[in-house]
Design a protein around this motif. Structure first.
Motif, PDB file in Angstrom:
ATOM      1  N   VAL A   9      43.693 -22.368  51.824  1.00 24.07           N
ATOM      2  CA  VAL A   9      42.668 -21.969  50.862  1.00 24.07           C
ATOM      3  C   VAL A   9      41.460 -21.501  51.666  1.00 24.07           C
ATOM      4  O   VAL A   9      40.908 -22.268  52.458  1.00 24.07           O
ATOM      5  CB  VAL A   9      42.274 -23.126  49.933  1.00 24.07           C
ATOM      6  CG1 VAL A   9      41.197 -22.673  48.949  1.00 24.07           C
ATOM      7  CG2 VAL A   9      43.488 -23.660  49.180  1.00 24.07           C
ATOM      8  N   ILE A  10      41.071 -20.251  51.485  1.00 22.46           N
ATOM      9  CA  ILE A  10      39.987 -19.699  52.308  1.00 22.46           C
ATOM     10  C   ILE A  10      38.768 -19.349  51.457  1.00 22.46           C
ATOM     11  O   ILE A  10      38.858 -19.199  50.234  1.00 22.46           O
ATOM     12  CB  ILE A  10      40.425 -18.437  53.083  1.00 22.46           C
ATOM     13  CG1 ILE A  10      40.752 -17.290  52.105  1.00 22.46           C
ATOM     14  CG2 ILE A  10      41.606 -18.739  53.987  1.00 22.46           C
ATOM     15  CD1 ILE A  10      40.684 -15.908  52.740  1.00 22.46           C
ATOM     16  N   LEU A  55      34.544 -28.035  49.737  1.00 20.32           N
ATOM     17  CA  LEU A  55      35.724 -27.973  50.596  1.00 20.32           C
ATOM     18  C   LEU A  55      36.678 -29.129  50.314  1.00 20.32           C
ATOM     19  O   LEU A  55      37.905 -28.941  50.310  1.00 20.32           O
ATOM     20  CB  LEU A  55      35.297 -27.997  52.059  1.00 20.32           C
ATOM     21  CG  LEU A  55      34.690 -26.690  52.601  1.00 20.32           C
ATOM     22  CD1 LEU A  55      33.986 -26.936  53.924  1.00 20.32           C
ATOM     23  CD2 LEU A  55      35.770 -25.638  52.767  1.00 20.32           C
ATOM     24  N   VAL A  56      36.153 -30.321  50.079  1.00 10.64           N
ATOM     25  CA  VAL A  56      37.021 -31.473  49.817  1.00 10.64           C
ATOM     26  C   VAL A  56      37.699 -31.338  48.454  1.00 10.64           C
ATOM     27  O   VAL A  56      38.884 -31.672  48.305  1.00 10.64           O
ATOM     28  CB  VAL A  56      36.220 -32.785  49.934  1.00 10.64           C
ATOM     29  CG1 VAL A  56      37.040 -33.967  49.413  1.00 10.64           C
ATOM     30  CG2 VAL A  56      35.828 -33.020  51.393  1.00 10.64           C
ATOM     31  N   ALA A  57      36.988 -30.839  47.444  1.00  8.97           N
ATOM     32  CA  ALA A  57      37.634 -30.596  46.151  1.00  8.97           C
ATOM     33  C   ALA A  57      38.767 -29.595  46.304  1.00  8.97           C
ATOM     34  O   ALA A  57      39.845 -29.754  45.708  1.00  8.97           O
ATOM     35  CB  ALA A  57      36.610 -30.105  45.133  1.00  8.97           C
ATOM     36  N   CYS A  58      38.549 -28.569  47.125  1.00  8.33           N
ATOM     37  CA  CYS A  58      39.598 -27.574  47.343  1.00  8.33           C
ATOM     38  C   CYS A  58      40.724 -28.118  48.218  1.00  8.33           C
ATOM     39  O   CYS A  58      41.874 -27.676  48.103  1.00  8.33           O
ATOM     40  CB  CYS A  58      38.995 -26.313  47.948  1.00  8.33           C
ATOM     41  SG  CYS A  58      37.948 -25.401  46.791  1.00  8.33           S
ATOM     42  N   ALA A  59      40.415 -29.080  49.090  1.00 11.13           N
ATOM     43  CA  ALA A  59      41.470 -29.738  49.863  1.00 11.13           C
ATOM     44  C   ALA A  59      42.390 -30.522  48.938  1.00 11.13           C
ATOM     45  O   ALA A  59      43.612 -30.570  49.157  1.00 11.13           O
ATOM     46  CB  ALA A  59      40.856 -30.664  50.909  1.00 11.13           C
ATOM     47  N   ARG A  81      45.454 -18.769  49.489  1.00 11.17           N
ATOM     48  CA  ARG A  81      44.852 -18.739  48.166  1.00 11.17           C
ATOM     49  C   ARG A  81      43.339 -18.607  48.315  1.00 11.17           C
ATOM     50  O   ARG A  81      42.768 -18.988  49.330  1.00 11.17           O
ATOM     51  CB  ARG A  81      45.162 -20.023  47.388  1.00 11.17           C
ATOM     52  CG  ARG A  81      46.636 -20.357  47.221  1.00 11.17           C
ATOM     53  CD  ARG A  81      47.332 -19.419  46.253  1.00 11.17           C
ATOM     54  NE  ARG A  81      48.688 -19.853  45.968  1.00 11.17           N
ATOM     55  CZ  ARG A  81      49.754 -19.538  46.691  1.00 11.17           C
ATOM     56  NH1 ARG A  81      49.610 -18.772  47.782  1.00 11.17           N
ATOM     57  NH2 ARG A  81      50.953 -19.981  46.362  1.00 11.17           N
ATOM     58  N   THR A  82      42.698 -18.093  47.269  1.00 10.56           N
ATOM     59  CA  THR A  82      41.247 -18.159  47.156  1.00 10.56           C
ATOM     60  C   THR A  82      40.918 -18.981  45.916  1.00 10.56           C
ATOM     61  O   THR A  82      41.820 -19.420  45.182  1.00 10.56           O
ATOM     62  CB  THR A  82      40.601 -16.765  47.031  1.00 10.56           C
ATOM     63  OG1 THR A  82      40.910 -16.219  45.737  1.00 10.56           O
ATOM     64  CG2 THR A  82      41.101 -15.834  48.134  1.00 10.56           C
ATOM     65  N   ILE A  83      39.645 -19.161  45.646  1.00  6.93           N
ATOM     66  CA  ILE A  83      39.233 -19.942  44.489  1.00  6.93           C
ATOM     67  C   ILE A  83      39.741 -19.335  43.187  1.00  6.93           C
ATOM     68  O   ILE A  83      39.950 -20.038  42.200  1.00  6.93           O
ATOM     69  CB  ILE A  83      37.696 -20.092  44.468  1.00  6.93           C
ATOM     70  CG1 ILE A  83      37.250 -21.205  43.518  1.00  6.93           C
ATOM     71  CG2 ILE A  83      37.016 -18.773  44.147  1.00  6.93           C
ATOM     72  CD1 ILE A  83      37.601 -22.594  43.970  1.00  6.93           C
ATOM     73  N   PHE A  84      40.005 -18.019  43.185  1.00  4.68           N
ATOM     74  CA  PHE A  84      40.508 -17.368  41.981  1.00  4.68           C
ATOM     75  C   PHE A  84      41.916 -17.833  41.618  1.00  4.68           C
ATOM     76  O   PHE A  84      42.341 -17.720  40.471  1.00  4.68           O
ATOM     77  CB  PHE A  84      40.537 -15.847  42.166  1.00  4.68           C
ATOM     78  CG  PHE A  84      39.197 -15.229  42.427  1.00  4.68           C
ATOM     79  CD1 PHE A  84      38.056 -15.693  41.789  1.00  4.68           C
ATOM     80  CD2 PHE A  84      39.073 -14.174  43.309  1.00  4.68           C
ATOM     81  CE1 PHE A  84      36.814 -15.122  42.025  1.00  4.68           C
ATOM     82  CE2 PHE A  84      37.843 -13.592  43.552  1.00  4.68           C
ATOM     83  CZ  PHE A  84      36.707 -14.065  42.911  1.00  4.68           C
ATOM     84  N   ASP A  85      42.653 -18.332  42.587  1.00  3.17           N
ATOM     85  CA  ASP A  85      44.050 -18.696  42.382  1.00  3.17           C
ATOM     86  C   ASP A  85      44.237 -20.165  42.033  1.00  3.17           C
ATOM     87  O   ASP A  85      45.373 -20.615  41.840  1.00  3.17           O
ATOM     88  CB  ASP A  85      44.851 -18.394  43.650  1.00  3.17           C
ATOM     89  CG  ASP A  85      44.676 -16.963  44.118  1.00  3.17           C
ATOM     90  OD1 ASP A  85      44.897 -16.052  43.295  1.00  3.17           O
ATOM     91  OD2 ASP A  85      44.297 -16.756  45.287  1.00  3.17           O
ATOM     92  N   ILE A  86      43.138 -20.922  41.967  1.00  4.28           N
ATOM     93  CA  ILE A  86      43.232 -22.369  41.776  1.00  4.28           C
ATOM     94  C   ILE A  86      42.829 -22.727  40.352  1.00  4.28           C
ATOM     95  O   ILE A  86      41.694 -22.460  39.925  1.00  4.28           O
ATOM     96  CB  ILE A  86      42.330 -23.123  42.772  1.00  4.28           C
ATOM     97  CG1 ILE A  86      42.747 -22.795  44.204  1.00  4.28           C
ATOM     98  CG2 ILE A  86      42.386 -24.618  42.527  1.00  4.28           C
ATOM     99  CD1 ILE A  86      41.836 -23.398  45.254  1.00  4.28           C
TER     100      ILE A  86
END
Length: 329
Positions: free
Chosen positions: A119-120, A287-291, A306-311
């Motif tokens: 996730v970038i 970052l931790v939420a995305c982890a 993935r980017t934030i759009f894909d989550i």
């Protein structure tokens, strides 16, 4: 359920912010930090957190579920994230907007080849502001987007200055132009250039005897960072920088203005704003939420970047689907 085991590559301001965010969440556990410094000089807040040399990255793949990369976007992450994605599920905060497509392609190739999820470019911009832009544009197609940052310290821009030869330390403030912000909030839909929306203020500590004019020229002409802005550079002592610029506040607003109605007679303004005492601690929390989402996607058998759009939002939350429906809708 067992907590998500987190590793951090890099233990500067952002790395420490990630550690604090791990401690604030019951479902995440920081197990180790990789550093380019002497590990004996790095002291995490947690007593049971291991500290490893960065060149041992490949030796701990069985200990970590998601590796969070806390390096800078200028030179660290373009190399580190693809390399790390070949070993781990990873998350980074790469924030050079113009280079995100190329960064995505490099990381996606490494992650797909080795069966990992990456996730970038998550943080608040890119990241949370990006989501706000997409939602607002989908809701209000007849409109215009505006983003204002600051007044606050940009970690990425400060890091870019510090990498210039002869620079000892630096802080860069992004400052919105008040007249531009007022015009947007009025719903006037002004056409604004990059230079008309923000200025950049740089406070720089230079090595003794260094050509400060050359440093200033390197800053104000730096592409993707300063070249498109009115930028002021002030040289100060380390004592002055530590005294007057020790904090790392930031914030900003992403705004969409537009119209509805048969003849566009109704004007609407959508605004999402942040006011942050600590940019790195807040970014570390994102970052931790995305982890968490990264670990869940990996557990579901997904691979690639993935980017934030894909989550999906539910993947970011520690709450169950039943809890989300009961408390958040």
């Amino acid at each position: 359920m067992n907590p998500i085991r987190i590793g951090i590559l890099g233990y500067g301001n952002l790395g420490r912010g990630v550690e604090l965010a791990c401690a604030a969440n019951d479902d995440t556990e920081l197990v180790g930090v990789f550093t380019r410094r002497d590990p004996a000089t790095v002291h995490p807040y947690g007593e049971n957190v291991a500290v490893w040399p960065a060149d041992e990255l490949a030796a701990h793949t069985d200990d970590i579920d998601v590796l969070v990369l806390a390096g800078g976007s200028a030179t660290d992450l373009p190399e580190q994230t693809p390399a790390a994605a070949a070993l781990y599920n990873v998350v980074d905060s790469f924030d050079t907007h113009a280079n995100i497509p190329a960064h995505f392609a490099a990381v996606d190739a490494a992650a797909r080849e080795t069966g990992h999820v990456a996730v970038i470019s998550v943080g608040w911009d890119p990241g949370m502001f990006s989501v706000s832009r997409v939602y607002a544009g989908a809701i209000m197609p007849n409109g215009a987007d505006y983003t204002f940052w600051g007044r606050g310290v940009s970690q990425g821009h400060s890091d870019a200055i510090r990498r210039i030869p002869g620079v000892v330390d630096a802080r860069q403030y992004t400052v919105p132009v008040p007249a531009a912000l007022e015009a947007v909030r009025s719903g006037a839909n002004p056409e604004l250039t990059t230079r008309q929306k923000h200025t950049r203020e740089c406070f720089v500590v230079a090595e003794e005897g260094t050509d400060t004019a050359a440093i200033e020229e390197a800053i104000v002409t730096m592409p993707n960072y300063f070249a498109d802005y009115d930028t002021t550079v002030t040289f100060v002592s380390q004592e002055e920088l530590d005294r007057d610029h020790a904090g790392i506040p930031h914030g900003g607003s992403v705004i969409r203005t537009g119209t509805t109605g048969a003849n566009g007679e109704n004007t609407h303004v959508i605004e999402y704003s942040l006011k942050l005492d600590s940019n790195p601690e807040f970014t570390g929390s994102v970052l931790v939420a995305c982890a968490r989402a990264c670990a869940r996607m990996a557990a579901a058998g997904e691979t690639g970047c993935r980017t934030i759009f894909d989550i999906a939002p539910a993947l970011l939350s520690p709450l169950s689907a039943d809890e989300l429906r009961a408390t958040m809708l």
